[in-house]
Design a protein around this motif. Sequence first.
Motif, PDB file in Angstrom:
ATOM      1  N   ARG A   1       0.893   6.713  -6.903  1.00  0.00           N
ATOM      2  CA  ARG A   1      -0.275   7.566  -7.156  1.00  0.00           C
ATOM      3  C   ARG A   1       0.050   9.034  -6.892  1.00  0.00           C
ATOM      4  O   ARG A   1      -0.355   9.910  -7.658  1.00  0.00           O
ATOM      5  N   LEU A   2       0.785   9.300  -5.824  1.00  0.00           N
ATOM      6  CA  LEU A   2       1.170  10.685  -5.523  1.00  0.00           C
ATOM      7  C   LEU A   2       2.039  11.263  -6.631  1.00  0.00           C
ATOM      8  O   LEU A   2       1.838  12.395  -7.061  1.00  0.00           O
TER       9      LEU A   2
ATOM     10  N   ARG B   1       3.114  14.155   2.444  1.00  0.00           N
ATOM     11  CA  ARG B   1       1.838  13.717   1.879  1.00  0.00           C
ATOM     12  C   ARG B   1       1.422  12.311   2.293  1.00  0.00           C
ATOM     13  O   ARG B   1       0.336  11.849   1.935  1.00  0.00           O
ATOM     14  N   ILE B   2       2.285  11.601   2.986  1.00  0.00           N
ATOM     15  CA  ILE B   2       1.981  10.223   3.365  1.00  0.00           C
ATOM     16  C   ILE B   2       2.380  10.035   4.833  1.00  0.00           C
ATOM     17  O   ILE B   2       3.406  10.535   5.261  1.00  0.00           O
TER      18      ILE B   2
ATOM     19  N   PRO C   1       0.801  -1.230   0.000  1.00  0.00           N
ATOM     20  CA  PRO C   1       0.000   0.000   0.000  1.00  0.00           C
ATOM     21  C   PRO C   1       0.837   1.285   0.000  1.00  0.00           C
ATOM     22  O   PRO C   1       0.457   2.264  -0.644  1.00  0.00           O
ATOM     23  N   VAL C   2       1.962   1.279   0.676  1.00  0.00           N
ATOM     24  CA  VAL C   2       2.808   2.483   0.710  1.00  0.00           C
ATOM     25  C   VAL C   2       3.392   2.750  -0.669  1.00  0.00           C
ATOM     26  O   VAL C   2       3.347   3.883  -1.173  1.00  0.00           O
ATOM     27  N   ARG C   3       3.926   1.719  -1.314  1.00  0.00           N
ATOM     28  CA  ARG C   3       4.517   1.912  -2.639  1.00  0.00           C
ATOM     29  C   ARG C   3       3.460   2.304  -3.666  1.00  0.00           C
ATOM     30  O   ARG C   3       3.687   3.169  -4.511  1.00  0.00           O
ATOM     31  N   PHE C   4       2.310   1.670  -3.583  1.00  0.00           N
ATOM     32  CA  PHE C   4       1.242   2.021  -4.520  1.00  0.00           C
ATOM     33  C   PHE C   4       0.816   3.469  -4.315  1.00  0.00           C
ATOM     34  O   PHE C   4       0.608   4.215  -5.268  1.00  0.00           O
ATOM     35  N   ARG C   5       0.715   3.886  -3.060  1.00  0.00           N
ATOM     36  CA  ARG C   5       0.352   5.278  -2.754  1.00  0.00           C
ATOM     37  C   ARG C   5       1.412   6.249  -3.276  1.00  0.00           C
ATOM     38  O   ARG C   5       1.088   7.311  -3.820  1.00  0.00           O
TER      39      ARG C   5
ATOM     40  N   ARG D   1      -0.098  12.056  -9.689  1.00  0.00           N
ATOM     41  CA  ARG D   1      -0.930  13.254  -9.526  1.00  0.00           C
ATOM     42  C   ARG D   1      -0.126  14.533  -9.671  1.00  0.00           C
ATOM     43  O   ARG D   1      -0.632  15.535 -10.143  1.00  0.00           O
TER      44      ARG D   1
END
Length: 137
Positions: free
Chosen positions: A59-60, A76-77, A52-56, A63
């Motif tokens: 995504r960041l 941001r995380i 989940p951290v890498r996927f986020r 964006r």
Amino acid sequence: MSTHHQRDHLSLLTQPDAETTASASDKDKDWRATGLEEDAGLVLLLEALANPVRFRLLRLLTREEGTLCVRELVERIPRTQPVVSHHLRILLFAGFLGVKRLGNHAYYYILPDKLKEVREGLASVEHLLQQRREDQL
């Protein structure tokens, strides 16, 4: 995921079992090994994304349409700088990211080729499933 861990997966996936080796011609072995190596490469990419951290982080970066340094990503995380840096290294090693160094800062950005490779790999599986459904009708 350490480099050692990644090599273990790759070596397990690319080594033919004894039965396959004994019954296949050299040409068949080459074809099978190539297929396993291609699949192992896709599996490593999927493993890099399966957090989940890498996927986020991906995504960041998507964006922002540009580059972000570790400090900006940490803002941001909800993770510490060492944790974010660790996950960025994994994504960098997998080929999802590029990095530019400016002074004391490292700016990360997405390299779209690996995402395309994942998309194409999954699309090939979906295509095979679709063919199978059509053949059963």
